[in-house]
Design a protein around this motif. Structure first.
Motif, PDB file in Angstrom:
ATOM      1  N   HIS A 144       0.941  -1.109  -0.105  1.00  0.00           N
ATOM      2  CA  HIS A 144       0.092   0.177   0.114  1.00  0.00           C
ATOM      3  C   HIS A 144       0.899   1.299  -0.178  1.00  0.00           C
ATOM      4  O   HIS A 144       1.993   1.457   0.834  1.00  0.00           O
ATOM      5  N   VAL A 145       1.014   2.233  -1.003  1.00  0.00           N
ATOM      6  CA  VAL A 145       1.591   3.276  -1.120  1.00  0.00           C
ATOM      7  C   VAL A 145       0.726   4.629  -1.267  1.00  0.00           C
ATOM      8  O   VAL A 145      -0.054   4.515  -2.273  1.00  0.00           O
ATOM      9  N   GLU A 146       1.116   5.542  -0.521  1.00  0.00           N
ATOM     10  CA  GLU A 146       0.564   6.711  -0.592  1.00  0.00           C
ATOM     11  C   GLU A 146       1.539   7.912  -1.128  1.00  0.00           C
ATOM     12  O   GLU A 146       2.654   7.945  -1.224  1.00  0.00           O
ATOM     13  N   GLY A 147       1.127   8.895  -1.723  1.00  0.00           N
ATOM     14  CA  GLY A 147       1.923  10.071  -2.112  1.00  0.00           C
ATOM     15  C   GLY A 147       2.539   9.922  -3.518  1.00  0.00           C
ATOM     16  O   GLY A 147       3.404  10.509  -3.813  1.00  0.00           O
ATOM     17  N   LEU A 148       2.017   9.044  -4.293  1.00  0.00           N
ATOM     18  CA  LEU A 148       2.438   8.784  -5.707  1.00  0.00           C
ATOM     19  C   LEU A 148       1.531   9.770  -6.753  1.00  0.00           C
ATOM     20  O   LEU A 148       0.554  10.190  -6.139  1.00  0.00           O
ATOM     21  N   ALA A 149       1.971   9.673  -7.925  1.00  0.00           N
ATOM     22  CA  ALA A 149       1.212  10.431  -8.897  1.00  0.00           C
ATOM     23  C   ALA A 149      -0.209   9.803  -9.242  1.00  0.00           C
ATOM     24  O   ALA A 149      -0.340   8.579  -9.072  1.00  0.00           O
ATOM     25  N   PRO A 150      -1.303  10.511  -9.686  1.00  0.00           N
ATOM     26  CA  PRO A 150      -2.626  10.029  -9.575  1.00  0.00           C
ATOM     27  C   PRO A 150      -2.685   9.154 -10.918  1.00  0.00           C
ATOM     28  O   PRO A 150      -1.994   9.281 -11.942  1.00  0.00           O
ATOM     29  N   ASP A 151      -3.609   8.184 -10.918  1.00  0.00           N
ATOM     30  CA  ASP A 151      -3.781   7.259 -12.288  1.00  0.00           C
ATOM     31  C   ASP A 151      -2.610   6.754 -12.973  1.00  0.00           C
ATOM     32  O   ASP A 151      -2.607   6.885 -14.094  1.00  0.00           O
ATOM     33  N   THR A 152      -1.507   6.381 -12.223  1.00  0.00           N
ATOM     34  CA  THR A 152      -0.425   5.871 -12.879  1.00  0.00           C
ATOM     35  C   THR A 152       0.108   4.523 -12.490  1.00  0.00           C
ATOM     36  O   THR A 152      -0.404   3.909 -11.402  1.00  0.00           O
ATOM     37  N   ALA A 153       0.384   3.929 -13.560  1.00  0.00           N
ATOM     38  CA  ALA A 153       0.830   2.363 -13.286  1.00  0.00           C
ATOM     39  C   ALA A 153       2.151   2.228 -12.721  1.00  0.00           C
ATOM     40  O   ALA A 153       3.066   2.897 -13.557  1.00  0.00           O
ATOM     41  N   TYR A 154       2.382   1.691 -11.735  1.00  0.00           N
ATOM     42  CA  TYR A 154       3.764   1.553 -10.947  1.00  0.00           C
ATOM     43  C   TYR A 154       4.249  -0.021 -10.885  1.00  0.00           C
ATOM     44  O   TYR A 154       3.358  -0.726 -10.686  1.00  0.00           O
ATOM     45  N   GLY A 155       5.570  -0.182 -11.274  1.00  0.00           N
ATOM     46  CA  GLY A 155       6.018  -1.541 -11.130  1.00  0.00           C
ATOM     47  C   GLY A 155       6.210  -1.781  -9.714  1.00  0.00           C
ATOM     48  O   GLY A 155       6.565  -0.954  -8.833  1.00  0.00           O
ATOM     49  N   SER A 156       6.272  -3.069  -9.186  1.00  0.00           N
ATOM     50  CA  SER A 156       6.473  -3.582  -8.069  1.00  0.00           C
ATOM     51  C   SER A 156       6.977  -5.044  -7.988  1.00  0.00           C
ATOM     52  O   SER A 156       6.481  -5.697  -8.586  1.00  0.00           O
ATOM     53  N   HIS A 157       8.050  -5.200  -7.158  1.00  0.00           N
ATOM     54  CA  HIS A 157       8.681  -6.431  -7.205  1.00  0.00           C
ATOM     55  C   HIS A 157       9.042  -6.700  -5.751  1.00  0.00           C
ATOM     56  O   HIS A 157       9.777  -5.853  -5.032  1.00  0.00           O
ATOM     57  N   VAL A 158       9.104  -8.092  -5.433  1.00  0.00           N
ATOM     58  CA  VAL A 158       9.856  -8.440  -4.073  1.00  0.00           C
ATOM     59  C   VAL A 158      11.464  -8.589  -4.806  1.00  0.00           C
ATOM     60  O   VAL A 158      11.835  -9.071  -5.706  1.00  0.00           O
ATOM     61  N   HIS A 159      12.345  -8.041  -3.956  1.00  0.00           N
ATOM     62  CA  HIS A 159      13.829  -7.721  -4.158  1.00  0.00           C
ATOM     63  C   HIS A 159      14.602  -8.889  -3.264  1.00  0.00           C
ATOM     64  O   HIS A 159      13.927  -9.234  -2.028  1.00  0.00           O
ATOM     65  N   PHE A 186       0.743  -2.191  -9.308  1.00  0.00           N
ATOM     66  CA  PHE A 186      -0.462  -1.438  -9.149  1.00  0.00           C
ATOM     67  C   PHE A 186      -0.715  -0.239  -9.908  1.00  0.00           C
ATOM     68  O   PHE A 186       0.299   0.576 -10.370  1.00  0.00           O
ATOM     69  N   THR A 187      -1.823   0.147 -10.128  1.00  0.00           N
ATOM     70  CA  THR A 187      -2.111   1.620 -10.914  1.00  0.00           C
ATOM     71  C   THR A 187      -2.589   2.383  -9.761  1.00  0.00           C
ATOM     72  O   THR A 187      -3.518   1.867  -8.922  1.00  0.00           O
ATOM     73  N   THR A 188      -2.127   3.612  -9.656  1.00  0.00           N
ATOM     74  CA  THR A 188      -2.833   4.600  -8.202  1.00  0.00           C
ATOM     75  C   THR A 188      -4.142   5.060  -8.747  1.00  0.00           C
ATOM     76  O   THR A 188      -4.725   5.270  -9.936  1.00  0.00           O
ATOM     77  N   ASN A 189      -4.777   5.388  -7.923  1.00  0.00           N
ATOM     78  CA  ASN A 189      -6.218   6.080  -7.866  1.00  0.00           C
ATOM     79  C   ASN A 189      -6.033   7.571  -8.156  1.00  0.00           C
ATOM     80  O   ASN A 189      -4.647   7.980  -8.292  1.00  0.00           O
ATOM     81  N   ALA A 190      -6.925   8.509  -8.134  1.00  0.00           N
ATOM     82  CA  ALA A 190      -6.925   9.787  -8.595  1.00  0.00           C
ATOM     83  C   ALA A 190      -6.224  10.458  -7.530  1.00  0.00           C
ATOM     84  O   ALA A 190      -5.558  11.782  -7.427  1.00  0.00           O
ATOM     85  N   ALA A 191      -6.251   9.727  -6.089  1.00  0.00           N
ATOM     86  CA  ALA A 191      -5.403  10.709  -5.030  1.00  0.00           C
ATOM     87  C   ALA A 191      -4.092  10.067  -4.771  1.00  0.00           C
ATOM     88  O   ALA A 191      -3.323  10.479  -4.079  1.00  0.00           O
ATOM     89  N   GLY A 192      -3.554   9.321  -5.791  1.00  0.00           N
ATOM     90  CA  GLY A 192      -2.027   8.928  -5.782  1.00  0.00           C
ATOM     91  C   GLY A 192      -1.723   7.781  -4.784  1.00  0.00           C
ATOM     92  O   GLY A 192      -0.682   7.826  -4.307  1.00  0.00           O
ATOM     93  N   VAL A 193      -2.827   7.005  -4.651  1.00  0.00           N
ATOM     94  CA  VAL A 193      -2.833   5.973  -3.689  1.00  0.00           C
ATOM     95  C   VAL A 193      -2.846   4.442  -4.366  1.00  0.00           C
ATOM     96  O   VAL A 193      -3.545   4.578  -5.292  1.00  0.00           O
ATOM     97  N   GLY A 194      -1.833   3.672  -4.072  1.00  0.00           N
ATOM     98  CA  GLY A 194      -2.165   2.390  -4.743  1.00  0.00           C
ATOM     99  C   GLY A 194      -2.004   1.235  -3.824  1.00  0.00           C
ATOM    100  O   GLY A 194      -1.340   1.428  -2.955  1.00  0.00           O
ATOM    101  N   ASN A 195      -2.388  -0.048  -4.264  1.00  0.00           N
ATOM    102  CA  ASN A 195      -2.652  -1.204  -3.600  1.00  0.00           C
ATOM    103  C   ASN A 195      -2.265  -2.384  -4.542  1.00  0.00           C
ATOM    104  O   ASN A 195      -2.786  -2.515  -5.359  1.00  0.00           O
ATOM    105  N   GLY A 196      -0.910  -2.826  -4.054  1.00  0.00           N
ATOM    106  CA  GLY A 196      -0.276  -4.119  -4.758  1.00  0.00           C
ATOM    107  C   GLY A 196      -0.865  -5.298  -4.376  1.00  0.00           C
ATOM    108  O   GLY A 196      -0.930  -5.395  -3.147  1.00  0.00           O
ATOM    109  N   PHE A 197      -0.986  -6.241  -5.174  1.00  0.00           N
ATOM    110  CA  PHE A 197      -1.264  -7.909  -4.594  1.00  0.00           C
ATOM    111  C   PHE A 197      -0.610  -8.820  -5.650  1.00  0.00           C
ATOM    112  O   PHE A 197      -0.844  -8.568  -6.674  1.00  0.00           O
ATOM    113  N   ALA A 198      -0.032  -9.763  -4.875  1.00  0.00           N
ATOM    114  CA  ALA A 198       0.672 -10.852  -5.710  1.00  0.00           C
ATOM    115  C   ALA A 198       0.387 -12.109  -4.842  1.00  0.00           C
ATOM    116  O   ALA A 198       0.697 -12.004  -3.592  1.00  0.00           O
ATOM    117  N   SER A 199       0.000 -13.075  -5.370  1.00  0.00           N
ATOM    118  CA  SER A 199      -0.160 -14.464  -4.631  1.00  0.00           C
ATOM    119  C   SER A 199       0.466 -15.511  -5.849  1.00  0.00           C
ATOM    120  O   SER A 199       0.080 -15.668  -6.770  1.00  0.00           O
TER     121      SER A 199
END
Ligand SMILES: [Cu+2]
Length: 163
Positions: free
Chosen positions: A76-91, A122-135
């Motif tokens: 869960h990430v806040e403070g990002l750009a709105p409506d934007t696709a971000y990559g995320s991985h386990v490192h 994940f892709t952020t919402n209009a408020a720049g909040v994103g929620n990513g999930f992987a299983s």
């Protein structure tokens, strides 16, 4: 000139004692992370990397190694750009070690993509909040230690250490 005698046995005792203490603390930590279901949970706060220092990002990442052999990651990430696709991985390294190094792979010789890697993109919402999930099937190994968030161009901008 008189030199101080190096008291080797005393140092050995000290190192043995400290090693036992560290192992003891790790055992207690591991035990406390095991839930009633037998799942093992690690988690940590999301913080900006140096390259993302201009960003006021915050959030939380969590990894659950389920008792039946799956690995589930949420971020869960806040403070990002709105409506934007971000990559995320386990490192495979801690955030402070080479900016978390490369991706964690179940099979180090296997493909650089899911399900051999864990990608809670994940892709952020209009408020720049994103929620990513992987299983994914399989229990992530001990070097699955961080979750990195990448800008659309690929730059590492934020990271959470999983503890
Ligand atoms: Cu990555």
């Amino acid at each position: 000139m008189k030199g101080r005698t190096f008291d080797r046995p005393r140092w050995r005792r000290l190192i043995r004692g400290m090693t036992a203490l560290v192992i003891g603390v790790m055992a207690v930590g591991a035990a406390s992370a095991v839930g009633a279901s037998g799942a093992r949970v690690t988690s940590g706060d999301v913080q900006a990397f140096a390259l993302g220092a201009g960003l006021d990002v915050s959030g939380r990442a969590q990894m659950i190694r389920t008792a039946d052999g799956r690995t589930i990651v949420t971020v869960h990430v806040e403070g990002l750009a709105p409506d934007t696709a971000y990559g995320s991985h386990v490192h495979q390294q801690a955030c402070a070690t080479g900016e978390a190094d490369g991706h964690y792979k179940f099979d180090p010789a296997g493909p650089a993509a899911p399900p051999n890697e864990i990608w809670p993109a994940f892709t952020t919402n209009a408020a720049g909040v994103g929620n990513g999930f992987a299983s994914v099937a399989g229990t992530a190994g001990p070097n699955a230690v961080s979750v990195v968030v990448h800008a659309p161009g690929g730059a590492k901008i934020a990271c959470a250490d999983l503890r």
